[in-house]
Design an enzyme around this catalytic site. Structure first.
Site, PDB file in Angstrom:
ATOM      1  N   ILE A   1      -6.513 -40.949 -15.481  1.00  0.00           N
ATOM      2  CA  ILE A   1      -5.156 -40.375 -15.384  1.00  0.00           C
ATOM      3  C   ILE A   1      -4.123 -41.486 -15.187  1.00  0.00           C
ATOM      4  O   ILE A   1      -3.030 -41.452 -15.759  1.00  0.00           O
ATOM      5  CB  ILE A   1      -5.081 -39.349 -14.224  1.00  0.00           C
ATOM      6  CG1 ILE A   1      -6.165 -38.273 -14.381  1.00  0.00           C
ATOM      7  CG2 ILE A   1      -3.700 -38.706 -14.179  1.00  0.00           C
ATOM      8  CD1 ILE A   1      -6.365 -37.387 -13.152  1.00  0.00           C
TER       9      ILE A   1
ATOM     10  N   ASN B   1      -9.359 -51.893  -8.458  1.00  0.00           N
ATOM     11  CA  ASN B   1     -10.513 -52.779  -8.202  1.00  0.00           C
ATOM     12  C   ASN B   1     -11.541 -52.717  -9.341  1.00  0.00           C
ATOM     13  O   ASN B   1     -12.588 -53.337  -9.254  1.00  0.00           O
ATOM     14  CB  ASN B   1     -11.173 -52.456  -6.855  1.00  0.00           C
ATOM     15  CG  ASN B   1     -11.826 -51.083  -6.830  1.00  0.00           C
ATOM     16  OD1 ASN B   1     -11.832 -50.363  -7.837  1.00  0.00           O
ATOM     17  ND2 ASN B   1     -12.380 -50.714  -5.685  1.00  0.00           N
TER      18      ASN B   1
ATOM     19  N   SER C   1     -13.594 -50.535 -10.139  1.00  0.00           N
ATOM     20  CA  SER C   1     -14.903 -49.963  -9.806  1.00  0.00           C
ATOM     21  C   SER C   1     -15.267 -48.827 -10.766  1.00  0.00           C
ATOM     22  O   SER C   1     -16.437 -48.532 -10.957  1.00  0.00           O
ATOM     23  CB  SER C   1     -14.916 -49.448  -8.366  1.00  0.00           C
ATOM     24  OG  SER C   1     -13.935 -48.448  -8.192  1.00  0.00           O
ATOM     25  N   ASN C   2     -14.261 -48.187 -11.366  1.00  0.00           N
ATOM     26  CA  ASN C   2     -14.564 -47.117 -12.324  1.00  0.00           C
ATOM     27  C   ASN C   2     -13.685 -47.229 -13.575  1.00  0.00           C
ATOM     28  O   ASN C   2     -13.306 -46.222 -14.167  1.00  0.00           O
ATOM     29  CB  ASN C   2     -14.378 -45.744 -11.664  1.00  0.00           C
ATOM     30  CG  ASN C   2     -15.076 -44.644 -12.436  1.00  0.00           C
ATOM     31  OD1 ASN C   2     -16.138 -44.859 -13.021  1.00  0.00           O
ATOM     32  ND2 ASN C   2     -14.479 -43.461 -12.473  1.00  0.00           N
TER      33      ASN C   2
ATOM     34  N   SER D   1      -5.686 -32.398  -5.303  1.00  0.00           N
ATOM     35  CA  SER D   1      -6.536 -31.648  -6.222  1.00  0.00           C
ATOM     36  C   SER D   1      -6.508 -30.162  -5.914  1.00  0.00           C
ATOM     37  O   SER D   1      -6.358 -29.753  -4.750  1.00  0.00           O
ATOM     38  CB  SER D   1      -7.961 -32.175  -6.066  1.00  0.00           C
ATOM     39  OG  SER D   1      -8.877 -31.292  -6.653  1.00  0.00           O
TER      40      SER D   1
ATOM     41  N   THR E   1      -8.904 -28.474  -5.667  1.00  0.00           N
ATOM     42  CA  THR E   1     -10.068 -28.208  -4.827  1.00  0.00           C
ATOM     43  C   THR E   1      -9.648 -27.806  -3.405  1.00  0.00           C
ATOM     44  O   THR E   1     -10.375 -27.087  -2.723  1.00  0.00           O
ATOM     45  CB  THR E   1     -11.010 -29.435  -4.830  1.00  0.00           C
ATOM     46  OG1 THR E   1     -12.242 -29.065  -4.271  1.00  0.00           O
ATOM     47  CG2 THR E   1     -10.457 -30.602  -4.057  1.00  0.00           C
TER      48      THR E   1
ATOM     49  N   TYR F   1     -15.779 -35.082  -1.061  1.00  0.00           N
ATOM     50  CA  TYR F   1     -14.644 -35.464  -1.907  1.00  0.00           C
ATOM     51  C   TYR F   1     -13.448 -34.555  -1.619  1.00  0.00           C
ATOM     52  O   TYR F   1     -12.328 -35.008  -1.375  1.00  0.00           O
ATOM     53  CB  TYR F   1     -15.031 -35.374  -3.391  1.00  0.00           C
ATOM     54  CG  TYR F   1     -13.842 -35.397  -4.314  1.00  0.00           C
ATOM     55  CD1 TYR F   1     -13.141 -36.569  -4.558  1.00  0.00           C
ATOM     56  CD2 TYR F   1     -13.375 -34.219  -4.922  1.00  0.00           C
ATOM     57  CE1 TYR F   1     -12.023 -36.580  -5.392  1.00  0.00           C
ATOM     58  CE2 TYR F   1     -12.272 -34.225  -5.747  1.00  0.00           C
ATOM     59  CZ  TYR F   1     -11.595 -35.404  -5.983  1.00  0.00           C
ATOM     60  OH  TYR F   1     -10.486 -35.406  -6.788  1.00  0.00           O
TER      61      TYR F   1
ATOM     62  N   LYS G   1      -9.441 -35.198   0.170  1.00  0.00           N
ATOM     63  CA  LYS G   1      -8.119 -34.788  -0.337  1.00  0.00           C
ATOM     64  C   LYS G   1      -7.368 -33.986   0.734  1.00  0.00           C
ATOM     65  O   LYS G   1      -6.184 -34.185   0.960  1.00  0.00           O
ATOM     66  CB  LYS G   1      -8.265 -33.958  -1.616  1.00  0.00           C
ATOM     67  CG  LYS G   1      -8.827 -34.737  -2.793  1.00  0.00           C
ATOM     68  CD  LYS G   1      -7.885 -35.841  -3.245  1.00  0.00           C
ATOM     69  CE  LYS G   1      -8.430 -36.672  -4.382  1.00  0.00           C
ATOM     70  NZ  LYS G   1      -7.708 -37.904  -4.633  1.00  0.00           N
TER      71      LYS G   1
ATOM     72  N   ASN H   1      -7.354 -28.944 -13.887  1.00  0.00           N
ATOM     73  CA  ASN H   1      -8.463 -29.643 -14.553  1.00  0.00           C
ATOM     74  C   ASN H   1      -7.967 -30.482 -15.722  1.00  0.00           C
ATOM     75  O   ASN H   1      -7.789 -29.951 -16.832  1.00  0.00           O
ATOM     76  CB  ASN H   1      -9.502 -28.630 -15.028  1.00  0.00           C
ATOM     77  CG  ASN H   1     -10.315 -28.079 -13.872  1.00  0.00           C
ATOM     78  OD1 ASN H   1      -9.777 -27.514 -12.932  1.00  0.00           O
ATOM     79  ND2 ASN H   1     -11.620 -28.251 -13.919  1.00  0.00           N
TER      80      ASN H   1
ATOM     81  N   ARG I   1     -11.012 -21.952 -15.511  1.00  0.00           N
ATOM     82  CA  ARG I   1     -10.247 -23.075 -14.941  1.00  0.00           C
ATOM     83  C   ARG I   1      -8.918 -23.213 -15.660  1.00  0.00           C
ATOM     84  O   ARG I   1      -8.768 -22.774 -16.810  1.00  0.00           O
ATOM     85  CB  ARG I   1     -11.017 -24.400 -15.131  1.00  0.00           C
ATOM     86  CG  ARG I   1     -12.346 -24.489 -14.402  1.00  0.00           C
ATOM     87  CD  ARG I   1     -12.132 -24.654 -12.895  1.00  0.00           C
ATOM     88  NE  ARG I   1     -13.387 -24.786 -12.174  1.00  0.00           N
ATOM     89  CZ  ARG I   1     -14.119 -23.744 -11.742  1.00  0.00           C
ATOM     90  NH1 ARG I   1     -13.724 -22.495 -11.981  1.00  0.00           N
ATOM     91  NH2 ARG I   1     -15.231 -23.952 -11.069  1.00  0.00           N
TER      92      ARG I   1
END
Ligand code: NAD
Ligand code: UFG
Length: 334
Positions: free
Chosen positions: A12, A32, A34-35, A124, A126, A149, A153, A179, A231
């Site tokens: 994103i 960083n 990492s992903n 999120s 969530t 996770y 948030k 989503n 969703r």
């Protein structure tokens, strides 16, 4: 004056950097990696024809972050950086609390030191848990989260709320994403996680490109019209544009505001699979599998507050989302 984008080479974040640069903003990225991959920086430059600063830095590394604030006149931060894999978070709670909550606190401390007190945070849907959809920002939350996770948030939302109360110079915007799917229109930036995907669209992309044999649809006996979960899918380019509206607003605001970023329309898993097959003229073999633990049945937002207060509405259709997702993965795998 620049916008600091943490996690700006991620899915994103990278598309948001494109929109920021296209809107004429000065951008500084801290990630960083990492992903994400460093090659994303070249792709952002290729799409926009614009320059920006990139730092390979962990938001928990206060010395590195302090250095970035010393080098640039930063006026606001969009904080994407964090770990986001729901299932991984169950087996690695400490990593998630450290990275997401520890990282946010470290960043806020450095922002405070540098007297930069405007932040947009990636929250999120969530956090709505098992509330009754459509989810609206004034609903009570925090009664249940089903994984670490989601808890990060929720906690970060609380921390940012307390911060905003402590000092009126802070302007905090919480964006609750629904989503995100799809890819940048160029096909150069999109979602292709490491390992076997757990999210629906990256999994469909792997099946469509022959990397995985078939999709497993988790549950076809829910109380929905076709029995599969519903969703609120939002095109990542629309979501990224929402951050421009948010940055414009956060610059001058005091206190805390929360906005849903979604379309307000729910689609089922089957709707997504069928639309993907139709618009891309490709088969996606699938089979029904048992329900997945922790899935809410139906999630979609009430998008009216974002429209009313920050002028955000989505433009892309489900066809666009499915077409752009496939376009991205085809380009990546060719
Ligand atoms: P992503 O993993 O593609 O991007 C996150 C980026 O942050 C990556 O580039 C990663 O390298 C970086 N990062 C991670 N920890 C870091 C740290 N400690 N310091 C510096 N960089 C770090 O994820 P995304 O899908 O682009 O999500 C961005 C944000 O939006 C995340 O906070 C995520 O929780 C949130 N979000 C995502 C979704 C979704 O479905 N993709 C939904 C709701 C919220
Ligand atoms: N699904 C399948 N098969 C798969 C993957 C997913 O049937 O292989 C189904 C799920 O059961 C669910 C739907 O597709 O019904 C969507 O699942 P995702 O994993 O793509 O998305 P979630 O709604 O579970 O969660 C996502 C992010 C969270 C975020 C949430 C709300 O993963 O981080 O959206 O924004 F919190």
């Amino acid at each position: 004056m620049a916008v600091l984008v943490t996690g700006g080479t991620g899915y994103i974040g990278s598309v948001t950097c494109v929109k920021l640069l296209q809107a004429g903003e000065e951008v500084v990225i801290a990630d960083n990696l990492s992903n994400s991959d460093i090659s994303v920086t070249d792709r952002i430059k290729k799409i926009t024809g614009k320059n920006f600063s990139f730092y390979k830095a962990d938001v928990r590394d206060k010395a590195a972050m302090r250095d970035i604030f010393a080098k640039h006149k930063i006026e606001a931060c969009i904080h994407f950086a964090g770990l986001k894999a729901v299932y991984e978070s169950i087996s690695k709670p400490l990593e998630y609390y450290d990275n997401n909550i520890g990282g946010t606190i470290a960043l806020l401390e450095i922002m405070k030191e540098a007297n930069v007190k405007k932040i947009v945070f990636s929250s999120s849907a969530t956090v709505y848990g098992n509330n009754e959809p459509p989810f609206s920002e004034d609903m009570e939350i925090g009664l249940e989260t089903t994984n670490p996770y989601g808890t990060t948030k929720l906690f970060i939302e609380k921390i940012l709320g307390d911060l905003a109360i402590s000092d009126p110079e802070w302007g905090v915007m919480l964006l609750r994403y629904f989503n995100p799917i799809g890819a940048d229109e160029s096909g150069l930036l999109g979602d292709d996680p490491n390992g076997i995907p757990t999210n629906l669209m990256p999994y469909i992309q792997r099946v469509a490109t022959g990397k995985l044999p078939k999709l497993f649809i988790y549950g076809n006996d829910y109380e929905t019209p076709d029995g599969t979960c519903i969703r609120d899918y939002i095109h990542v380019a629309d979501l990224a544009r929402g951050h421009i509206n948010a940055v414009y607003r956060v610059r001058t605001m005091s206190g805390i505001d929360i906005y849903n970023l979604g379309t307000g329309t729910g689609y089922s898993v089957l709707d997504i699979v069928k639309t993907f097959m139709k618009v891309n003229d490709i088969d996606v073999p699938f089979e029904y599998a048992p329900r997945r633990d922790g899935d809410v049945v139906t999630s979609f937002c009430d998008p009216t507050k974002a429209k009313r207060e920050i002028g955000f509405t989505t433009e892309k259709t489900l066809d666009d989302m499915c077409r752009d997702s496939y376009n991205f993965i085809k380009k990546l795998t060719n």
